[in-house]
Structure formats: structure tokens, C-alpha cells
Write an enzyme that holds these catalytic residues in place. Sequence first.
Site, PDB file in Angstrom:
ATOM      1  N   ASP A 161      14.017  -0.216   0.762  1.00 43.63           N
ATOM      2  CA  ASP A 161      14.851  -0.355   1.953  1.00 43.63           C
ATOM      3  C   ASP A 161      15.950  -1.377   1.628  1.00 43.63           C
ATOM      4  O   ASP A 161      16.934  -1.043   0.985  1.00 43.63           O
ATOM      5  CB  ASP A 161      13.921  -0.784   3.082  1.00 43.63           C
ATOM      6  CG  ASP A 161      14.583  -0.905   4.426  1.00 43.63           C
ATOM      7  OD1 ASP A 161      15.653  -0.331   4.619  1.00 43.63           O
ATOM      8  OD2 ASP A 161      14.010  -1.574   5.310  1.00 43.63           O
ATOM      9  N   LEU A 200      11.387  -5.718  -3.654  1.00 49.20           N
ATOM     10  CA  LEU A 200      11.267  -5.200  -5.013  1.00 49.20           C
ATOM     11  C   LEU A 200      11.764  -6.196  -6.061  1.00 49.20           C
ATOM     12  O   LEU A 200      11.189  -6.321  -7.141  1.00 49.20           O
ATOM     13  CB  LEU A 200      12.031  -3.874  -5.123  1.00 49.20           C
ATOM     14  CG  LEU A 200      11.701  -3.034  -6.338  1.00 49.20           C
ATOM     15  CD1 LEU A 200      10.202  -2.813  -6.462  1.00 49.20           C
ATOM     16  CD2 LEU A 200      12.419  -1.700  -6.263  1.00 49.20           C
ATOM     17  N   ASP A 208       3.654   3.618   6.493  1.00 47.76           N
ATOM     18  CA  ASP A 208       2.984   3.386   7.766  1.00 47.76           C
ATOM     19  C   ASP A 208       3.885   2.822   8.836  1.00 47.76           C
ATOM     20  O   ASP A 208       4.970   2.285   8.561  1.00 47.76           O
ATOM     21  CB  ASP A 208       1.859   2.363   7.554  1.00 47.76           C
ATOM     22  CG  ASP A 208       2.435   0.960   7.333  1.00 47.76           C
ATOM     23  OD1 ASP A 208       3.264   0.795   6.419  1.00 47.76           O
ATOM     24  OD2 ASP A 208       2.084   0.032   8.089  1.00 47.76           O
ATOM     25  N   LYS A 222      16.267   4.210   0.926  1.00 53.96           N
ATOM     26  CA  LYS A 222      17.113   4.017   2.109  1.00 53.96           C
ATOM     27  C   LYS A 222      18.324   3.199   1.675  1.00 53.96           C
ATOM     28  O   LYS A 222      18.489   2.045   2.056  1.00 53.96           O
ATOM     29  CB  LYS A 222      16.308   3.241   3.165  1.00 53.96           C
ATOM     30  CG  LYS A 222      16.318   3.880   4.529  1.00 53.96           C
ATOM     31  CD  LYS A 222      15.718   2.956   5.545  1.00 53.96           C
ATOM     32  CE  LYS A 222      14.277   3.243   5.831  1.00 53.96           C
ATOM     33  NZ  LYS A 222      13.715   2.288   6.835  1.00 53.96           N
ATOM     34  N   ARG A 280       0.799  -1.185   0.000  1.00 55.12           N
ATOM     35  CA  ARG A 280       0.000   0.000   0.000  1.00 55.12           C
ATOM     36  C   ARG A 280       0.854   1.265   0.000  1.00 55.12           C
ATOM     37  O   ARG A 280       0.351   2.348  -0.220  1.00 55.12           O
ATOM     38  CB  ARG A 280      -0.935  -0.008   1.225  1.00 55.12           C
ATOM     39  CG  ARG A 280      -2.047  -1.070   1.098  1.00 55.12           C
ATOM     40  CD  ARG A 280      -3.041  -0.969   2.237  1.00 55.12           C
ATOM     41  NE  ARG A 280      -2.470  -1.502   3.467  1.00 55.12           N
ATOM     42  CZ  ARG A 280      -2.524  -2.805   3.776  1.00 55.12           C
ATOM     43  NH1 ARG A 280      -3.092  -3.683   2.973  1.00 55.12           N
ATOM     44  NH2 ARG A 280      -2.011  -3.252   4.900  1.00 55.12           N
TER      45      ARG A 280
HETATM   46  P1  IMP Z   1      12.519  -3.761   1.424  1.00 47.86           P
HETATM   47  O1  IMP Z   1      11.991  -5.040   0.854  1.00 47.86           O
HETATM   48  O2  IMP Z   1      13.438  -4.028   2.601  1.00 47.86           O
HETATM   49  O3  IMP Z   1      13.147  -2.858   0.422  1.00 47.86           O
HETATM   50  O4  IMP Z   1      11.306  -3.044   2.105  1.00 47.86           O
HETATM   51  C1  IMP Z   1      10.401  -2.341   1.370  1.00 47.86           C
HETATM   52  C2  IMP Z   1       9.104  -2.251   2.100  1.00 47.86           C
HETATM   53  O5  IMP Z   1       9.227  -2.225   3.514  1.00 47.86           O
HETATM   54  C3  IMP Z   1       8.438  -0.977   1.705  1.00 47.86           C
HETATM   55  O6  IMP Z   1       7.612  -1.161   0.594  1.00 47.86           O
HETATM   56  C4  IMP Z   1       7.683  -0.600   2.950  1.00 47.86           C
HETATM   57  O7  IMP Z   1       6.409  -1.198   2.941  1.00 47.86           O
HETATM   58  C5  IMP Z   1       8.475  -1.204   4.072  1.00 47.86           C
HETATM   59  N1  IMP Z   1       9.401  -0.224   4.691  1.00 47.86           N
HETATM   60  C6  IMP Z   1      10.750  -0.239   4.649  1.00 47.86           C
HETATM   61  N2  IMP Z   1      11.268   0.777   5.330  1.00 47.86           N
HETATM   62  C7  IMP Z   1      10.226   1.460   5.833  1.00 47.86           C
HETATM   63  C8  IMP Z   1      10.125   2.653   6.637  1.00 47.86           C
HETATM   64  O8  IMP Z   1      11.097   3.297   7.045  1.00 47.86           O
HETATM   65  N3  IMP Z   1       8.863   3.059   6.940  1.00 47.86           N
HETATM   66  C9  IMP Z   1       7.753   2.404   6.525  1.00 47.86           C
HETATM   67  N4  IMP Z   1       7.809   1.300   5.764  1.00 47.86           N
HETATM   68  C10 IMP Z   1       9.031   0.822   5.420  1.00 47.86           C
HETATM   69 MG    MG Z   2       4.358  -1.130   6.182  1.00 45.61          MG
END
Ligand code: IMP
Ligand code: MG
Length: 286
Positions: free
Chosen positions: A205, A210, A261, A233, A146
Site C-alpha cells: 500500500d 515493506l 483481512d 496499490k 499474515r
Molecule cells: P503499507 O505499509 O502501507 O504498504 O501496508 C501494507 C500492509 O497493510 C499490508 O501488508 C496489509 O497488511 C495492510 N493493508 C494495506 N492495504 C490493505 C487493504 O486494502 N486490505 C487489507 N490490508 C491492507
Molecule cells: Mg490487516
Amino acid sequence: MHPSEQEFAKLLDYYNVPYLYEPRSFPLRWEGNRVVEMFSPDFYLPEQDQYFELTTMKQSLVTQKNRKLRHVRELYPEINVQLLYRRDYVRLLGKYGYGPLTDAEVKGLGHVLFTQEQIQARVGELARQIEQDYAGQTPVFVGVLRGAFVFMADLIREVSALAVETDFISVSRYGGGQDRRVEVIRDVDVDLAGQHVILVEGIVDTGMSLRPIMQHVQAKRPASVEVCAMFDKRARRVVDVPLRYAGFEIPDEFVVGYGLDHDERYRNLPYLSTMSVVEPKPVPQR
Ligand code: IMP
Ligand code: MG
């Protein structure tokens, strides 16, 4: 000294507005050489060169303070001092996004990383880039739910020079670390075969969610797939994912707002904020 002063200080801290608490006293009345009345405004904001005096709701005190303030302005016409009434204060909180939130929720927020204005400006720049890169084409924006929905809504409205299509994909994430698994729980409806796809993410993050999403989309044989993420990030990246378009790089801190969120809360904040992990600093005492 007073709870309303502490609240005001928290608001200033939250917006990274530097301030001094009662830094100066202005003599108002003398008996001979002796100062018998002084005025010490509650706050001084050096960047605005502005003093603030907070008032309580007691009308008798407000009248007294008004009188004092008139006196201050006569004696010290060079200083800017403003009386902040309770209603001004409540309005200020509302304007800066505290309004719909209860006290308990406010405690969870840290400070603003990017304001609504900064975000809107950056979204406009991303849109201009996309308009140039996809001139003459009809890209399909696919938002990853979302977290992307707020960004996606702003972005597509800025992309006014192109015809666009939109769709959403929803994923659920299990586990953590290297065991993190991503499952598509709602797939796109639009046929992506032969289309130019722009995957829209709120934040990237570790990159671990992704990558499988990209693979999922790639399996539909689009002409191209690029990623557009509002917040990056990068310091936390584990899996390398190419971000063709990135709004802002942010530090390794948990952030909320602008669609992101914490436990499904705060998505409605129009700005990006950190979460606070410690109690707010106490108001400095004299
Ligand atoms: P990744 O798979 O570690 O890149 O995480 C991506 C997903 O984690 C994003 O689409 C967010 O839903 C969630 N996410 C990662 N970091 C944050 C943050 O700092 N605040 C809120 N949601 C986050
Ligand atoms: Mg979340």
C-alpha cells in the site's frame, strides 16, 4: 418487490453482472384483443440473454409458476427463461462464497475486483517468471505474515521447476502516517546469508512497512532480495519500494480476501473484494 429478489439483485451487483428488473411482460392469455394473463420474469441478464424467475418456498406457487413457464416456452420459444428455486439460489450463494458467511458479514463486502480464476492465472504467470529468473538456483521465499500466507501457498506450488525454501516473518505495525513503526515479532529461522531471497507480500500500500522489512532482511547478508507482491496499490505509495514481481495493480480502495483481512475477517475468500461503505442499492421499483 420481494426480499429474495433483493438478495438476488445484491448478488448480481456484487459480481458486477448487469441486469434489468422485470424489463418485459409476455402476454400469455387473451380474451378477444384484451390480454388477461401476463408473465413478467423477475430478472433479465443481457450478457447471458437469460431471464430468471425466482420462486418462494410455497409449493402451490411453484406448481403455478411451472405451469406458467411451460406456457411461456410454448408461446415464446426464442427466449431463455429459467426458474430459480430456493435451493438453487442457496446453492448459488454458496458457490460464490456467501455460503460460510452470515448475513451480517455479507453486508460488509462491496464487489469482486479479481476472481479466483483471474488470481490463479496471474499467480501462474508470476511463477513462470520466477522460474526463469532463478533457473538453477534455490530461492528462499519469505512470506510476510499474515497477509501473504494464501498467496505464498499458491505461488510456491506453481513454482514447480525450482527447488525452493520457505520461511515466514511476522511484523506488527504501530501508528499511522509518517510515524508508522514496524517491529519484527517473529524472525525467519532459515539462515539467509548468501541466499537469494524473495520477499512475498499480499499487498503493498504505502510501502512503509515493506521498507523496514527489506532492511531487516538485508542485514542478514543474503546474495539478493527481491519483492513479490500479489496486489499493488501503487496510487497510495509513500515510500518507494521496488516490486520485482507484482500480480495486479489495484485502485485506492480497501480490499479483502485472498489472505487480506478487515479486522482479521475475510482472509478465506478465494477472490479479492472491496468493502462496501454504503448500503446496497435498493432493487429498482416498477
Ligand atoms: P503499507 O505499509 O502501507 O504498504 O501496508 C501494507 C500492509 O497493510 C499490508 O501488508 C496489509 O497488511 C495492510 N493493508 C494495506 N492495504 C490493505 C487493504 O486494502 N486490505 C487489507 N490490508 C491492507
Ligand atoms: Mg490487516
